[in-house]
Motif scaffolding. Structure first.
Motif, PDB file in Angstrom:
ATOM      1  N   ALA A   6       0.180  -1.207  -0.117  1.00 28.27           N
ATOM      2  CA  ALA A   6      -0.133   0.028  -0.073  1.00 28.27           C
ATOM      3  C   ALA A   6       1.038   1.142   0.068  1.00 28.27           C
ATOM      4  O   ALA A   6       1.334   1.530   0.484  1.00 28.27           O
ATOM      5  CB  ALA A   6      -0.931   0.187   1.230  1.00 28.27           C
ATOM      6  N   ARG A   7       0.405   2.836  -0.905  1.00 31.59           N
ATOM      7  CA  ARG A   7       0.887   3.619  -0.536  1.00 31.59           C
ATOM      8  C   ARG A   7       0.353   4.515  -0.025  1.00 31.59           C
ATOM      9  O   ARG A   7      -0.916   4.144   0.475  1.00 31.59           O
ATOM     10  CB  ARG A   7       0.920   4.168  -1.676  1.00 31.59           C
ATOM     11  N   TYR A   8       0.579   5.874   0.961  1.00 27.58           N
ATOM     12  CA  TYR A   8       0.068   6.516   1.743  1.00 27.58           C
ATOM     13  C   TYR A   8      -1.371   7.121   0.839  1.00 27.58           C
ATOM     14  O   TYR A   8      -2.334   6.664   1.907  1.00 27.58           O
ATOM     15  CB  TYR A   8       1.108   7.816   2.444  1.00 27.58           C
ATOM     16  N   ALA A   9      -0.940   6.927  -0.333  1.00 32.73           N
ATOM     17  CA  ALA A   9      -2.523   8.181  -1.040  1.00 32.73           C
ATOM     18  C   ALA A   9      -3.547   6.719  -0.938  1.00 32.73           C
ATOM     19  O   ALA A   9      -4.723   7.170  -0.828  1.00 32.73           O
ATOM     20  CB  ALA A   9      -1.814   8.703  -2.220  1.00 32.73           C
ATOM     21  N   ASP A  10      -2.813   5.912  -1.172  1.00 37.46           N
ATOM     22  CA  ASP A  10      -4.317   4.167  -0.577  1.00 37.46           C
ATOM     23  C   ASP A  10      -5.041   4.395   0.231  1.00 37.46           C
ATOM     24  O   ASP A  10      -6.312   3.679   0.986  1.00 37.46           O
ATOM     25  CB  ASP A  10      -4.047   3.082  -0.558  1.00 37.46           C
ATOM     26  N   LYS A  11      -4.644   5.574   1.536  1.00 38.62           N
ATOM     27  CA  LYS A  11      -5.586   5.576   2.758  1.00 38.62           C
ATOM     28  C   LYS A  11      -5.409   4.382   3.670  1.00 38.62           C
ATOM     29  O   LYS A  11      -6.316   3.311   4.347  1.00 38.62           O
ATOM     30  CB  LYS A  11      -7.188   5.955   2.151  1.00 38.62           C
ATOM     31  N   PRO A  12      -4.231   3.564   3.868  1.00 30.66           N
ATOM     32  CA  PRO A  12      -4.376   1.993   4.459  1.00 30.66           C
ATOM     33  C   PRO A  12      -4.540   2.158   5.762  1.00 30.66           C
ATOM     34  O   PRO A  12      -4.911   2.683   6.246  1.00 30.66           O
ATOM     35  CB  PRO A  12      -2.884   1.928   4.332  1.00 30.66           C
TER      36      PRO A  12
END
Length: 168
Positions: A6-12
């Motif tokens: 996951a990337r930060y922008a994915d709002k994990p």
């Protein structure tokens, strides 16, 4: 927790739950007393309600002072965004419209006791993690994964401490 990339922008997000041999009212009283949280967290050092608030209510704000070996010391203002007495207490960190994180406790009666879960979401607003990602963008997924693992362990420890207090 397994590797998601996951990337930060994915709002994990992540969620940890536990069953507590105590009535939901007892667990709820512990979850809503933010003054207890620094004693249940390695990172959170102190917390206090703002604007004359004495407890959670939608729109209430509190400031938390935190410390982490890699990130140093900082403080954040959180805004209560969801509050259903006896059931749900959630807050957005910094800007409620673009939070750096969202946290939620959920309390449910279960099997003669209480199921307590703590859920959190990273982002989408900037946080201390954003600065690490800015410095090493090629390692973003690893940075996010490692921070989520830290939060997973911290949440499990917090839930265990709430369980110990509620069952005492």
């Amino acid at each position: 927790m397994e590797w998601t990339g996951a990337r930060y922008a994915d709002k994990p997000t992540l969620e940890v739950s536990t069953w507590i041999d105590a009535p939901p009212e007892r667990v709820w009283s512990l979850v809503c007393d933010i003054s207890l949280m620094p004693g249940m967290s390695e990172e959170l050092q102190s917390v206090e309600w703002l604007d004359g608030a004495a407890g959670p209510a939608v729109g209430a704000r509190f400031v938390g002072h935190s410390k982490h070996e890699a990130f140093g010391e900082w403080h954040t203002t959180s805004h209560v965004i969801e509050y259903e007495p006896g059931r749900v207490f959630a807050w957005a960190v910094e800007d409620p419209a673009n939070p750096s994180a969202v946290w939620r406790f959920r309390v449910r009666p279960k099997d003669g006791g209480t199921e307590l879960s703590e859920w959190m979401q990273l982002g989408p607003g900037r946080s201390g993690l954003s600065f690490a990602i800015d410095r090493m963008p090629e390692k973003e997924q690893k940075i996010v994964f490692v921070r989520l693992r830290e939060f997973e362990g911290a949440i499990a420890a917090t839930l265990e401490k709430i369980k110990e207090r509620a069952e005492a």
